[in-house]
Design a protein around this motif. Structure first.
Motif, PDB file in Angstrom:
ATOM      1  N   LYS A 314      42.893 -32.058 120.408  1.00 24.34           N
ATOM      2  CA  LYS A 314      41.543 -32.467 120.797  1.00 24.34           C
ATOM      3  C   LYS A 314      41.537 -33.410 121.996  1.00 24.34           C
ATOM      4  O   LYS A 314      40.510 -33.587 122.648  1.00 24.34           O
ATOM      5  CB  LYS A 314      40.858 -33.167 119.611  1.00 24.34           C
ATOM      6  CG  LYS A 314      40.509 -32.232 118.441  1.00 24.34           C
ATOM      7  CD  LYS A 314      39.342 -31.307 118.792  1.00 24.34           C
ATOM      8  CE  LYS A 314      38.819 -30.567 117.576  1.00 24.34           C
ATOM      9  NZ  LYS A 314      37.700 -29.663 117.915  1.00 24.34           N
ATOM     10  N   GLU A 315      42.675 -34.039 122.278  1.00 25.58           N
ATOM     11  CA  GLU A 315      42.748 -34.969 123.407  1.00 25.58           C
ATOM     12  C   GLU A 315      43.090 -34.209 124.671  1.00 25.58           C
ATOM     13  O   GLU A 315      44.158 -34.380 125.255  1.00 25.58           O
ATOM     14  CB  GLU A 315      43.826 -36.032 123.157  1.00 25.58           C
ATOM     15  CG  GLU A 315      43.275 -37.324 122.611  1.00 25.58           C
ATOM     16  CD  GLU A 315      44.281 -38.450 122.687  1.00 25.58           C
ATOM     17  OE1 GLU A 315      45.485 -38.182 122.727  1.00 25.58           O
ATOM     18  OE2 GLU A 315      43.827 -39.606 122.694  1.00 25.58           O
ATOM     19  N   CYS A 316      42.191 -33.339 125.096  1.00 22.94           N
ATOM     20  CA  CYS A 316      42.499 -32.483 126.231  1.00 22.94           C
ATOM     21  C   CYS A 316      41.194 -31.934 126.792  1.00 22.94           C
ATOM     22  O   CYS A 316      40.116 -32.365 126.396  1.00 22.94           O
ATOM     23  CB  CYS A 316      43.420 -31.344 125.790  1.00 22.94           C
ATOM     24  SG  CYS A 316      42.722 -30.367 124.457  1.00 22.94           S
ATOM     25  N   GLU A 317      41.299 -30.998 127.723  1.00 27.72           N
ATOM     26  CA  GLU A 317      40.125 -30.372 128.280  1.00 27.72           C
ATOM     27  C   GLU A 317      39.422 -29.575 127.175  1.00 27.72           C
ATOM     28  O   GLU A 317      40.062 -29.050 126.276  1.00 27.72           O
ATOM     29  CB  GLU A 317      40.512 -29.413 129.416  1.00 27.72           C
ATOM     30  CG  GLU A 317      41.351 -30.022 130.517  1.00 27.72           C
ATOM     31  CD  GLU A 317      42.838 -29.989 130.215  1.00 27.72           C
ATOM     32  OE1 GLU A 317      43.247 -30.406 129.112  1.00 27.72           O
ATOM     33  OE2 GLU A 317      43.593 -29.555 131.100  1.00 27.72           O
ATOM     34  N   GLU A 320      40.716 -26.069 126.468  1.00 29.87           N
ATOM     35  CA  GLU A 320      42.070 -26.005 125.904  1.00 29.87           C
ATOM     36  C   GLU A 320      42.076 -26.418 124.439  1.00 29.87           C
ATOM     37  O   GLU A 320      43.034 -26.170 123.720  1.00 29.87           O
ATOM     38  CB  GLU A 320      43.017 -26.944 126.666  1.00 29.87           C
ATOM     39  CG  GLU A 320      43.092 -26.714 128.171  1.00 29.87           C
ATOM     40  CD  GLU A 320      43.514 -25.302 128.517  1.00 29.87           C
ATOM     41  OE1 GLU A 320      44.355 -24.738 127.798  1.00 29.87           O
ATOM     42  OE2 GLU A 320      42.971 -24.750 129.498  1.00 29.87           O
TER      43      GLU A 320
END
Lengths: 435, 315, 177
Positions: A314-317, A320
């Motif tokens: 979840k810590e992404c674009e 993605e």
């Protein structure tokens, strides 16, 4: 007079009457106005509401395969915290729950954890690939006694495969829980298709991709005279189709998730993937249609679609990121906020939508019983006048992808009892060793 | 202003001030001065996780004319293409002391993710994110239009601009619709219905499927690039038919208004959305868009990086 | 606010500065006036007019914006860039007279010298200021001064010009600490 194990004093039953509930061993032994006899434990519950233990028909526990995201144990603890006494573990694990071996393993892990019943859901097709039927009979006849079959995460999109599955499960009194999503119409889709997706440049996920499958499947169910359950309904149009199907006498049930009762697609504007979920958050219009349908019974149950994911997913674009959000620990509060506090539903209806009916759909005989003498002592005591602040760092799930971080929510689960055993005491889940 | 992420969150007055600043900077560049000491000692990273040579060199030229140190971090050969997360990349840039990151990324919202996260503290400039926005392109387009058709004015009041082509997948179209309408222009989107997003009716623009009926009335025709991969994805039957309805050729150009101009963000597919005669005609301001791009990007970097210590609270 | 220069005082000071410029440069043939926006540009235009009246020939006059050459850009809110206008005859081998309203720390003039260096190589650069209030932070000195105003650092000098402020006046605000 014999002493009993537990008496829960002064709580309001779903029907609104205030009673004391007496528990002995695994069972409710009496529900009386004023119990004055001896009891080993007295649970003071004045001002609280007591409901039959909640039953979730749609949970992702990630074990086997992704124990970093959730295990049967951590999911069970999160469930107990949320007032649940039964969860239904979705089949999209690794390996997929498409054989008796896997469903028995998950079932046993649930029994070993001991916080609640974990009922495995079997895959409809081998490997969730939508091609060949999985070992439906072997899973139904296993110790896990699987009755709910679902490829959730994937749609059984081939109409012939869906027809065969609906026919075959009749032998086992089963139900197909369909994840309604036309795959061709949703290639790379990221969020609800509409004004917000047009603005954000995220690939749209049209409501019709969900509704077309629901329409097809209620017709198939009618044709082969089987039983269908629609997972996580999200659109006003889908509600209309279910309403039509029920009026026609088709044996279809439908669920809505707490997040689809509250959150809308404009939250994607932050591009924070904590709001990325399958099916996607829809519009205000859809949210209102779902609430009305849940109140009038067109939608039969609330199911969490609890979908834990590790931080890096979840810590992404946005595009993605993985789909899904946590739900077990917040479900009841969200239902209180959207349905009780808005005056649309009574606690009695909550008991039906979150306990009695899901247990009936899943054929979980020991769950979802009315709070009466002789019933299994599966129950939850809620203080609806208290509120709490969600903190993703304090959730019991192994993951932290809750969309409600920082929200102040109404309704605190004070106590949960699973077959007479207290799994939550004063809002705290008992530790594993304490049992 | 700390970041430039989208035209949506840019006010009209901020937009006009960037255009005015670009105007003065263009005059400086026109003269003998090629290099200004304005951003001496600042580090600007071009983080290009998607190929775009023209945008990257435009930002690079802009940064260098302002004497900033430029580090190019492009997808090919960098860790971005090896699956490193945006978070790790951002933390690396933070550790290198980047004052600003110019990011091009295939994911819509990537620039905003970078800006909203705690991963790095510098300014973020969106140089195109997925199919969301491309604010610096819209600003240079508005600058070019203003220079040609509204010299001396602040905004674009009274002008009509047609944006023609693949609106659905175009970040240039999204940013231009928002900016041009903010500046007072009337925007008409011309595209096949398959290449318009559901929800376009909420945009500050009108829609037409008929290029020929629009062309005589507009001051600006802005052509969008048609990606080759759209051909195989059922958006239109074939390139020939697309060209016939939505291509700008010499014949169509004849019906354009006196004084009107033709624009294209590049790179062009000559013969598909625009014919060679049109691209090289007197109406075409396409190469000038490239020149103006440098001044506009200088203005963006100037506006974001001056006073940055104030906003970062270190004053 | 106390008034340090009235409108007639300003007129007299500019006239005197004009004469001094001509005297120092032996006429107007080689000089170029460059005002630093905003108020310096108006003062330069006024001096140009006075010199033209005295000499009977037009003297080249332009503006030089120094914003992009400041050394404190990181610390100040972004400032709008003002026009730089160099007369067509250029500055190469000319005697450039920079004109500003107030000479204070000297940092503006340092930036102006840098800006000038990017444009060309004048024969000499001279500085005219309507007010010199002291407190220099750099080794810079004015060649032509309208009035020396001893101030404390906590005070501020306000120059009003009729072109933009409606009237001519120089005042000092704040107390002497």
């Amino acid at each position: 007079m014999n002493s009993i194990d537990v008496v829960i004093k002064g709580a309001k039953l779903p029907n609104g009457t205030v009673s004391d509930i007496c528990i002995q061993g695994e069972h409710v032994v009496d529900v009386v106005k004023d119990y004055s006899g001896p009891a080993t434990h007295v649970v003071e519950a004045t001002g609280c509401v007591v409901l039959p233990g909640l039953v979730d028909l749609h949970t992702h526990l990630r074990e086997p395969g992704r124990e970093d995201a959730e295990t049967v144990l951590s999911g069970s603890q999160a469930g107990a915290k949320g007032g649940f006494t039964a969860l239904s573990a979705m089949a999209n694990t690794s390996p997929v729950a498409d054989t008796a071996g896997v469903v028995e393993q998950v079932y046993r892990l649930g029994q070993e954890a001991g916080y609640l019943d974990v009922f495995p859901i079997g895959a409809v097709t081998q490997g969730l690939r939508g091609e060949a039927l999985s070992e439906i009979g072997a899973m139904a006849d296993s110790v896990a006694r699987v009755r709910v079959f679902s490829d959730d995460g994937h749609c059984v999109s081939d109409p012939l495969v869906m027809r065969r599955a609906l026919e075959y499960i009749k032998k086992f009194d089963g139900v197909v829980a369909q994840h309604a999503q036309d795959p061709r119409m949703t290639v790379d889709s990221q969020m609800n298709e509409g004004i917000v997706s047009a603005r954000l440049g995220l690939k749209g996920w049209p409501a019709v991709a969900e509704e077309a499958i629901i329409a097809r499947d209620v017709l198939l169910t009618d044709h082969v005279n089987s039983r269908l359950h629609i997972c996580h309904l999200t659109t006003a149009g889908g509600v209309e189709i279910i309403r039509w199907a029920k009026a026609r006498g088709i044996d279809v049930t439908a669920e809505v998730t707490p997040h689809h009762l509250l959150l809308t697609d404009d939250l994607a504007g932050s591009y924070d993937p904590v709001y990325k979920v399958n099916p996607p958050l829809r519009t205000e219009h859809d949210v209102h249609a779902l609430r009305e349908a849940l109140a009038d019974g067109t939608i039969d149950i609330v199911a969490t679609d609890h979908a834990p994911h590790p931080l890096e997913a979840k810590e992404c674009e946005w595009q993605e990121a993985a789909f899904g959000m946590l739900g077990l620990e917040t479900a009841l509060s969200i239902v209180q906020k959207t349905m009780i506090d808005s005056g649309m539903m009574s606690w009695e209806q909550v008991a039906e939508r979150m306990s009695l009916t899901p247990a009936r759909i899943g054929r979980y005989a020991d769950q979802g019983q009315q709070l009466a003498k002789g019933a299994f002592a599966n129950l939850v005591v809620i203080n609806p006048t208290k509120s709490w602040r969600v903190d993703r760092d304090l959730v019991l799930s192994n993951s932290s992808n809750t969309p409600y971080h920082g929200h102040e929510l109404p309704g605190v689960v004070e106590h949960t009892f699973f077959k007479g055993k207290q799994t939550v005491i004063n809002g705290e889940v008992i530790s594993k060793g304490a049992k | 202003m700390r970041h430039l992420l989208s035209i949506e969150d840019l006010s009209k007055s901020d937009a006009v001030s960037i255009l005015d600043t670009a105007h003065e900077l263009a005059r400086v560049s026109d003269g003998a001065v090629k290099k200004l000491p304005t951003l001496r000692g600042r580090t600007i990273v071009n983080l290009f996780a998607e190929d775009s040579t023209r945008t990257r060199i435009s930002f690079e030229a802009a940064a260098k004319r302002l004497s900033a140190d430029v580090i190019n971090f492009s997808a090919k050969g960098s860790s971005v293409s090896k699956g490193e997360s945006l978070k790790d990349t951002a933390m690396t840039l933070q550790a290198m002391g980047a004052d600003a990151v110019v990011i091009r990324h295939s994911a819509s919202g990537a620039a905003q993710r970078l800006a909203d996260s705690q991963w790095m503290s510098g300014s973020v400039v969106n140089a195109g994110d997925g199919t969301h926005e491309h604010p610096s392109q819209a600003l240079l387009d508005a600058f070019t239009i203003r220079k040609h058709l509204r010299a001396g004015a602040h905004d674009l009041e009274g002008l009509t601009v047609a944006i023609v082509g693949d609106v659905l997948h175009s970040r240039v179209a999204r940013s231009n619709v928002l900016l041009l309408s903010k500046l007072g222009a009337k925007v008409i989107l011309v595209a096949p219905p398959t290449l318009l997003p559901v929800g376009v009716e909420s945009w500050p623009a009108t829609v037409s499927y008929d290029f020929d009926s629009v062309i005589p009335f507009v001051d600006v025709v802005m052509m969008l690039r048609v990606q080759q991969e759209r051909m195989s994805d059922l958006y239109f039957p074939n390139a020939r038919e697309y060209s016939r309805y939505f291509g700008l050729n010499a014949d169509r150009m004849k019906s354009m208004k006196q004084g009107s101009i033709v624009m294209h963000p590049g790179p062009m597919n000559r013969g598909l959305e625009i014919s060679a005669e049109v691209a090289d005609s007197a109406r075409s301001v396409i190469t000038e868009q490239v020149t103006n791009g440098v001044s506009v990007r200088m203005a963006i970097l100037y506006v974001l990086l001056t006073g940055s210590a104030l906003e970062a609270g270190s004053n | 606010m106390s008034i340090a220069l009235s409108a007639p005082d300003i007129k007299r000071a500019l006239t005197r500065i004009s004469h001094e410029i001509l005297e120092r440069n032996q006429g107007s043939s080689s000089i170029v006036l460059l005002g630093i926006p905003t108020r310096g540009a108006h003062l330069a235009a006024r001096i140009a007019t006075i010199i033209t009246e005295i000499e009977g020939v037009a003297v080249p006059c332009g503006t030089l914006d120094i914003t992009l050459f400041r050394d404190d850009l990181r610390l100040r809110a972004p400032k709008a860039i003002m026009p730089t206008t160099i007369p067509p005859s250029g500055i190469e081998d000319k005697d450039v007279i920079l004109v500003d309203d107030v000479l204070f720390s000297g940092r503006t003039i340092r930036a102006a010298l840098d800006a000038l260096g990017e444009i060309g190589r004048p024969r000499t650069v001279q500085l005219a200021a309507l007010v010199d209030r002291g407190h220099r932070e750099l080794p810079i000195k004015a060649d032509f001064v309208g009035k020396n105003l001893p101030t404390s650092k906590s005070q501020s000098v306000r120059v009003l010009l009729s072109e933009i402020d409606g009237r001519d006046e120089v005042g000092i605000e704040g107390e002497v600490l």
